[in-house]
Design a protein around this motif. Sequence first.
Motif, PDB file in Angstrom:
ATOM      1  N   PHE A  75       0.713  -0.878   0.477  1.00  0.00           N
ATOM      2  CA  PHE A  75       0.212   0.213  -0.064  1.00  0.00           C
ATOM      3  C   PHE A  75       1.090   1.809   0.010  1.00  0.00           C
ATOM      4  O   PHE A  75       1.934   0.993   0.467  1.00  0.00           O
ATOM      5  CB  PHE A  75      -0.715   0.319   1.167  1.00  0.00           C
ATOM      6  CG  PHE A  75      -0.479   0.499   2.604  1.00  0.00           C
ATOM      7  CD1 PHE A  75      -0.292   0.812   3.306  1.00  0.00           C
ATOM      8  CD2 PHE A  75       0.228  -0.833   3.308  1.00  0.00           C
ATOM      9  CE1 PHE A  75       0.562   0.966   4.997  1.00  0.00           C
ATOM     10  CE2 PHE A  75       0.758  -1.155   4.562  1.00  0.00           C
ATOM     11  CZ  PHE A  75       0.874   0.393   5.284  1.00  0.00           C
ATOM     12  N   THR A  78      -0.589   5.279  -1.846  1.00  0.00           N
ATOM     13  CA  THR A  78      -1.727   5.709  -2.152  1.00  0.00           C
ATOM     14  C   THR A  78      -2.820   4.743  -2.750  1.00  0.00           C
ATOM     15  O   THR A  78      -4.164   5.121  -2.554  1.00  0.00           O
ATOM     16  CB  THR A  78      -1.333   7.288  -3.407  1.00  0.00           C
ATOM     17  OG1 THR A  78       0.040   8.309  -3.288  1.00  0.00           O
ATOM     18  CG2 THR A  78      -2.888   7.702  -3.955  1.00  0.00           C
ATOM     19  N   THR A  79      -2.663   3.910  -3.322  1.00  0.00           N
ATOM     20  CA  THR A  79      -3.025   2.827  -3.385  1.00  0.00           C
ATOM     21  C   THR A  79      -2.779   1.506  -3.282  1.00  0.00           C
ATOM     22  O   THR A  79      -1.868   1.030  -2.472  1.00  0.00           O
ATOM     23  CB  THR A  79      -3.108   2.510  -4.993  1.00  0.00           C
ATOM     24  OG1 THR A  79      -1.894   1.617  -5.439  1.00  0.00           O
ATOM     25  CG2 THR A  79      -3.540   3.926  -5.919  1.00  0.00           C
ATOM     26  N   ARG A 100      -2.140  -2.736  -3.372  1.00  0.00           N
ATOM     27  CA  ARG A 100      -2.289  -3.769  -4.043  1.00  0.00           C
ATOM     28  C   ARG A 100      -2.014  -4.857  -4.055  1.00  0.00           C
ATOM     29  O   ARG A 100      -1.591  -5.016  -3.365  1.00  0.00           O
ATOM     30  CB  ARG A 100      -0.465  -3.721  -5.348  1.00  0.00           C
ATOM     31  CG  ARG A 100      -0.185  -2.848  -6.376  1.00  0.00           C
ATOM     32  CD  ARG A 100       0.346  -2.434  -6.734  1.00  0.00           C
ATOM     33  NE  ARG A 100       1.549  -3.706  -7.470  1.00  0.00           N
ATOM     34  CZ  ARG A 100       3.008  -4.245  -8.019  1.00  0.00           C
ATOM     35  NH1 ARG A 100       3.388  -3.022  -8.122  1.00  0.00           N
ATOM     36  NH2 ARG A 100       2.688  -5.197  -9.091  1.00  0.00           N
ATOM     37  N   ASN A 121      -1.540   5.126   2.738  1.00  0.00           N
ATOM     38  CA  ASN A 121      -2.981   4.514   2.645  1.00  0.00           C
ATOM     39  C   ASN A 121      -3.340   3.363   3.826  1.00  0.00           C
ATOM     40  O   ASN A 121      -3.752   1.929   3.430  1.00  0.00           O
ATOM     41  CB  ASN A 121      -3.859   4.297   0.947  1.00  0.00           C
ATOM     42  CG  ASN A 121      -5.353   3.718   1.101  1.00  0.00           C
ATOM     43  OD1 ASN A 121      -5.899   4.229   2.383  1.00  0.00           O
ATOM     44  ND2 ASN A 121      -5.525   3.840  -0.275  1.00  0.00           N
ATOM     45  N   GLY A 167      -7.033   1.752   3.259  1.00  0.00           N
ATOM     46  CA  GLY A 167      -7.208   0.908   2.212  1.00  0.00           C
ATOM     47  C   GLY A 167      -6.527  -0.473   2.286  1.00  0.00           C
ATOM     48  O   GLY A 167      -7.160  -1.632   1.764  1.00  0.00           O
ATOM     49  N   ASP A 206     -14.280  -3.183  -2.103  1.00  0.00           N
ATOM     50  CA  ASP A 206     -14.502  -2.131  -2.745  1.00  0.00           C
ATOM     51  C   ASP A 206     -15.434  -0.972  -2.405  1.00  0.00           C
ATOM     52  O   ASP A 206     -14.507   0.142  -2.253  1.00  0.00           O
ATOM     53  CB  ASP A 206     -14.039  -1.940  -4.829  1.00  0.00           C
ATOM     54  CG  ASP A 206     -13.064  -2.724  -5.519  1.00  0.00           C
ATOM     55  OD1 ASP A 206     -12.379  -3.148  -3.853  1.00  0.00           O
ATOM     56  OD2 ASP A 206     -13.185  -3.236  -5.911  1.00  0.00           O
ATOM     57  N   ARG A 238      -3.667   8.607   3.010  1.00  0.00           N
ATOM     58  CA  ARG A 238      -4.563   8.846   1.693  1.00  0.00           C
ATOM     59  C   ARG A 238      -5.272   8.062   2.394  1.00  0.00           C
ATOM     60  O   ARG A 238      -5.764   6.543   3.357  1.00  0.00           O
ATOM     61  CB  ARG A 238      -3.089   8.511   0.651  1.00  0.00           C
ATOM     62  CG  ARG A 238      -2.634   9.294  -0.173  1.00  0.00           C
ATOM     63  CD  ARG A 238      -3.846  10.299  -0.782  1.00  0.00           C
ATOM     64  NE  ARG A 238      -3.085  11.036  -1.607  1.00  0.00           N
ATOM     65  CZ  ARG A 238      -4.118  12.018  -2.275  1.00  0.00           C
ATOM     66  NH1 ARG A 238      -5.280  11.599  -2.410  1.00  0.00           N
ATOM     67  NH2 ARG A 238      -2.437  13.218  -2.563  1.00  0.00           N
ATOM     68  N   GLY A 239      -6.841   7.595   1.984  1.00  0.00           N
ATOM     69  CA  GLY A 239      -8.129   6.994   1.804  1.00  0.00           C
ATOM     70  C   GLY A 239      -9.174   7.746   2.870  1.00  0.00           C
ATOM     71  O   GLY A 239      -8.667   8.424   2.650  1.00  0.00           O
TER      72      GLY A 239
END
Length: 166
Positions: free
Chosen positions: A53, A55-56, A58, A89, A92, A102, A127-128
Amino acid sequence: SGSMASNFTPDPGQVTALSRKYEGKNKLTICKEEIAQSLKSLDPRSHFNVIAFNTTVRTMSKNPIAASKGNIKSAIGFLVSLPATGETNYYGALRASLDLGDTLDSSPNFKSTPDTLTFLTDGMPTRGEMTDADTLVEWYTALNRYTRVRTHVICFGTKGVDIVLL
């Protein structure tokens, strides 16, 4: 996150116990090496997943996979491909690890929920959908009331880190 590119010098006593040298290495390199060593020591009957993790988020696999030699080799390849970029994040990553889907209102699929989670970070949630420390703790504690995931936190350094949150 991008801050994982900074160099890190672990406590000398701990490095001796690990029998690996980490002088002049960045946090992400150390993290990758330690995760790889942990994966190699898994019982083949175990199941695991690797979730990265910044910003996004995976995930290496949609669901936990058997700790076979081939899967561990694939996981190490996944680790090698990870760059130190973006922000942090927490929300997330925790949602992905608990298989919450999601959307915010989805319910967990408890059949694939892990029994143990090791959360590695060097920063604060930036983030998140949820970044407030108190809100994150309240959310995770309430959710974990049902999932009962044993959660371990490993933090690289203390600069800019909310130790109370972790």
